[in-house]
Design a protein around this motif. Structure first.
Motif, PDB file in Angstrom:
ATOM      1  N   THR A   1      -7.518  -2.978  -6.611  1.00  0.00           N
ATOM      2  CA  THR A   1      -7.605  -3.375  -5.208  1.00  0.00           C
ATOM      3  C   THR A   1      -6.224  -3.732  -4.668  1.00  0.00           C
ATOM      4  O   THR A   1      -5.955  -3.520  -3.492  1.00  0.00           O
ATOM      5  N   GLN A   2      -5.351  -4.253  -5.496  1.00  0.00           N
ATOM      6  CA  GLN A   2      -3.998  -4.566  -5.041  1.00  0.00           C
ATOM      7  C   GLN A   2      -3.206  -3.284  -4.786  1.00  0.00           C
ATOM      8  O   GLN A   2      -2.482  -3.173  -3.810  1.00  0.00           O
ATOM      9  N   LEU A   3      -3.337  -2.326  -5.665  1.00  0.00           N
ATOM     10  CA  LEU A   3      -2.603  -1.074  -5.519  1.00  0.00           C
ATOM     11  C   LEU A   3      -3.272  -0.137  -4.520  1.00  0.00           C
ATOM     12  O   LEU A   3      -2.625   0.728  -3.961  1.00  0.00           O
ATOM     13  N   GLY A   4      -4.569  -0.321  -4.331  1.00  0.00           N
ATOM     14  CA  GLY A   4      -5.329   0.574  -3.469  1.00  0.00           C
ATOM     15  C   GLY A   4      -5.041   0.383  -1.995  1.00  0.00           C
ATOM     16  O   GLY A   4      -5.329   1.252  -1.194  1.00  0.00           O
ATOM     17  N   THR A   5      -4.462  -0.729  -1.592  1.00  0.00           N
ATOM     18  CA  THR A   5      -4.172  -0.946  -0.178  1.00  0.00           C
ATOM     19  C   THR A   5      -2.870  -0.244   0.162  1.00  0.00           C
ATOM     20  O   THR A   5      -1.827  -0.524  -0.403  1.00  0.00           O
ATOM     21  N   GLU A   6      -2.967   0.683   1.080  1.00  0.00           N
ATOM     22  CA  GLU A   6      -1.791   1.450   1.469  1.00  0.00           C
ATOM     23  C   GLU A   6      -1.085   0.737   2.612  1.00  0.00           C
ATOM     24  O   GLU A   6      -1.711   0.257   3.546  1.00  0.00           O
ATOM     25  N   LYS A   7       0.213   0.699   2.542  1.00  0.00           N
ATOM     26  CA  LYS A   7       1.018   0.065   3.573  1.00  0.00           C
ATOM     27  C   LYS A   7       1.696   1.145   4.406  1.00  0.00           C
ATOM     28  O   LYS A   7       1.986   2.235   3.917  1.00  0.00           O
ATOM     29  N   THR A   8       1.954   0.793   5.627  1.00  0.00           N
ATOM     30  CA  THR A   8       2.667   1.711   6.509  1.00  0.00           C
ATOM     31  C   THR A   8       4.121   1.783   6.065  1.00  0.00           C
ATOM     32  O   THR A   8       4.608   0.883   5.377  1.00  0.00           O
ATOM     33  N   PRO A   9       4.832   2.818   6.441  1.00  0.00           N
ATOM     34  CA  PRO A   9       6.260   2.901   6.068  1.00  0.00           C
ATOM     35  C   PRO A   9       7.046   1.686   6.548  1.00  0.00           C
ATOM     36  O   PRO A   9       7.957   1.229   5.866  1.00  0.00           O
ATOM     37  N   LYS A  10       6.690   1.157   7.711  1.00  0.00           N
ATOM     38  CA  LYS A  10       7.380  -0.015   8.235  1.00  0.00           C
ATOM     39  C   LYS A  10       7.171  -1.212   7.306  1.00  0.00           C
ATOM     40  O   LYS A  10       8.111  -1.939   6.973  1.00  0.00           O
ATOM     41  N   GLU A  11       5.910  -1.417   6.865  1.00  0.00           N
ATOM     42  CA  GLU A  11       5.614  -2.532   5.956  1.00  0.00           C
ATOM     43  C   GLU A  11       6.300  -2.342   4.602  1.00  0.00           C
ATOM     44  O   GLU A  11       6.769  -3.304   3.999  1.00  0.00           O
ATOM     45  N   GLN A  12       6.348  -1.094   4.119  1.00  0.00           N
ATOM     46  CA  GLN A  12       7.023  -0.827   2.854  1.00  0.00           C
ATOM     47  C   GLN A  12       8.510  -1.144   2.946  1.00  0.00           C
ATOM     48  O   GLN A  12       9.087  -1.729   2.041  1.00  0.00           O
ATOM     49  N   THR A  13       9.142  -0.773   4.079  1.00  0.00           N
ATOM     50  CA  THR A  13      10.565  -1.065   4.279  1.00  0.00           C
ATOM     51  C   THR A  13      10.791  -2.569   4.331  1.00  0.00           C
ATOM     52  O   THR A  13      11.741  -3.076   3.744  1.00  0.00           O
ATOM     53  N   GLU A  14       9.913  -3.278   5.035  1.00  0.00           N
ATOM     54  CA  GLU A  14      10.033  -4.733   5.120  1.00  0.00           C
ATOM     55  C   GLU A  14       9.900  -5.370   3.742  1.00  0.00           C
ATOM     56  O   GLU A  14      10.624  -6.308   3.414  1.00  0.00           O
ATOM     57  N   ASP A  15       8.977  -4.869   2.918  1.00  0.00           N
ATOM     58  CA  ASP A  15       8.805  -5.406   1.559  1.00  0.00           C
ATOM     59  C   ASP A  15      10.042  -5.154   0.704  1.00  0.00           C
ATOM     60  O   ASP A  15      10.446  -6.007  -0.088  1.00  0.00           O
ATOM     61  N   GLN A  16      10.617  -3.982   0.833  1.00  0.00           N
ATOM     62  CA  GLN A  16      11.761  -3.620   0.004  1.00  0.00           C
ATOM     63  C   GLN A  16      13.031  -4.362   0.415  1.00  0.00           C
ATOM     64  O   GLN A  16      13.795  -4.810  -0.429  1.00  0.00           O
ATOM     65  N   THR A  17      13.259  -4.467   1.738  1.00  0.00           N
ATOM     66  CA  THR A  17      14.492  -5.076   2.206  1.00  0.00           C
ATOM     67  C   THR A  17      14.357  -6.567   2.472  1.00  0.00           C
ATOM     68  O   THR A  17      15.336  -7.297   2.421  1.00  0.00           O
ATOM     69  N   GLY A  18      13.166  -7.015   2.772  1.00  0.00           N
ATOM     70  CA  GLY A  18      12.956  -8.413   3.111  1.00  0.00           C
ATOM     71  C   GLY A  18      13.307  -8.710   4.554  1.00  0.00           C
ATOM     72  O   GLY A  18      13.253  -9.847   4.996  1.00  0.00           O
ATOM     73  N   LEU A  19      13.688  -7.680   5.317  1.00  0.00           N
ATOM     74  CA  LEU A  19      14.058  -7.843   6.720  1.00  0.00           C
ATOM     75  C   LEU A  19      12.940  -7.336   7.606  1.00  0.00           C
ATOM     76  O   LEU A  19      12.355  -6.282   7.357  1.00  0.00           O
ATOM     77  N   LYS A  20      12.667  -8.089   8.635  1.00  0.00           N
ATOM     78  CA  LYS A  20      11.654  -7.670   9.583  1.00  0.00           C
ATOM     79  C   LYS A  20      12.340  -6.939  10.721  1.00  0.00           C
ATOM     80  O   LYS A  20      13.276  -7.452  11.321  1.00  0.00           O
ATOM     81  N   GLN A  21      11.914  -5.740  10.991  1.00  0.00           N
ATOM     82  CA  GLN A  21      12.532  -4.950  12.054  1.00  0.00           C
ATOM     83  C   GLN A  21      11.719  -5.098  13.331  1.00  0.00           C
ATOM     84  O   GLN A  21      10.514  -4.845  13.342  1.00  0.00           O
ATOM     85  N   GLU A  22      12.396  -5.475  14.367  1.00  0.00           N
ATOM     86  CA  GLU A  22      11.755  -5.583  15.673  1.00  0.00           C
ATOM     87  C   GLU A  22      11.646  -4.185  16.271  1.00  0.00           C
ATOM     88  O   GLU A  22      12.531  -3.349  16.090  1.00  0.00           O
ATOM     89  N   PRO A  23      10.582  -3.938  16.987  1.00  0.00           N
ATOM     90  CA  PRO A  23      10.451  -2.608  17.592  1.00  0.00           C
ATOM     91  C   PRO A  23      11.544  -2.386  18.636  1.00  0.00           C
ATOM     92  O   PRO A  23      11.879  -3.271  19.413  1.00  0.00           O
ATOM     93  N   VAL A  24      12.120  -1.206  18.614  1.00  0.00           N
ATOM     94  CA  VAL A  24      13.190  -0.844  19.537  1.00  0.00           C
ATOM     95  C   VAL A  24      12.549  -0.241  20.778  1.00  0.00           C
ATOM     96  O   VAL A  24      11.720   0.660  20.688  1.00  0.00           O
ATOM     97  N   GLU A  25      12.952  -0.750  21.939  1.00  0.00           N
ATOM     98  CA  GLU A  25      12.419  -0.211  23.187  1.00  0.00           C
ATOM     99  C   GLU A  25      13.267   0.984  23.597  1.00  0.00           C
ATOM    100  O   GLU A  25      14.466   0.865  23.866  1.00  0.00           O
TER     101      GLU A  25
END
Length: 107
Positions: free
Chosen positions: A66-90
């Motif tokens: 169940t932990q591995l089965g939850t798929e994350k969006t590319p944005k969430e994966q990047t946030e997990d890897q870098t630890g930085l939260k990216q604000e949406p660019v207008e």
């Protein structure tokens, strides 16, 4: 005592000629039955332990699945890897680049 020897000894019970032979034969059968019951009890206990261990492993696997089965969006994966939260660019629209007179707007 293995199965064949045990069955052979049972067949011999009727052919004993003296009470001493009968007692000795019955004692061997009694010992064989006791060994079988002891072995059966040990195997039953071991089986119960194995079933409990397998259930614990199954639960752990389900938790991991169940932990591995939850798929994350590319944005969430990047946030997990870098630890930085990216604000949406207008993004600027084409219509926002020029004013009413057609001049380029600098921001």
């Amino acid at each position: 005592m293995d199965k064949d020897a045990f069955l052979e000894k049972i067949k011999e019970v009727g052919s004993f000629e003296t009470p001493e032979e009968m007692r000795a034969g019955l004692a061997e059968l009694q010992q064989g039955v006791a060994e079988i019951y002891d072995s059966n009890a040990t195997l039953s206990e071991q089986h119960e332990n194995d079933v409990k261990e397998m259930e614990a492993i199954r639960q752990a696997n389900m938790k991991l699945f169940t932990q591995l089965g939850t798929e994350k969006t590319p944005k969430e994966q990047t946030e997990d890897q870098t630890g930085l939260k990216q604000e949406p660019v207008e993004r600027r629209k084409f219509t926002d680049l020029f004013d009413d007179k057609g001049n380029f707007i600098k921001k």
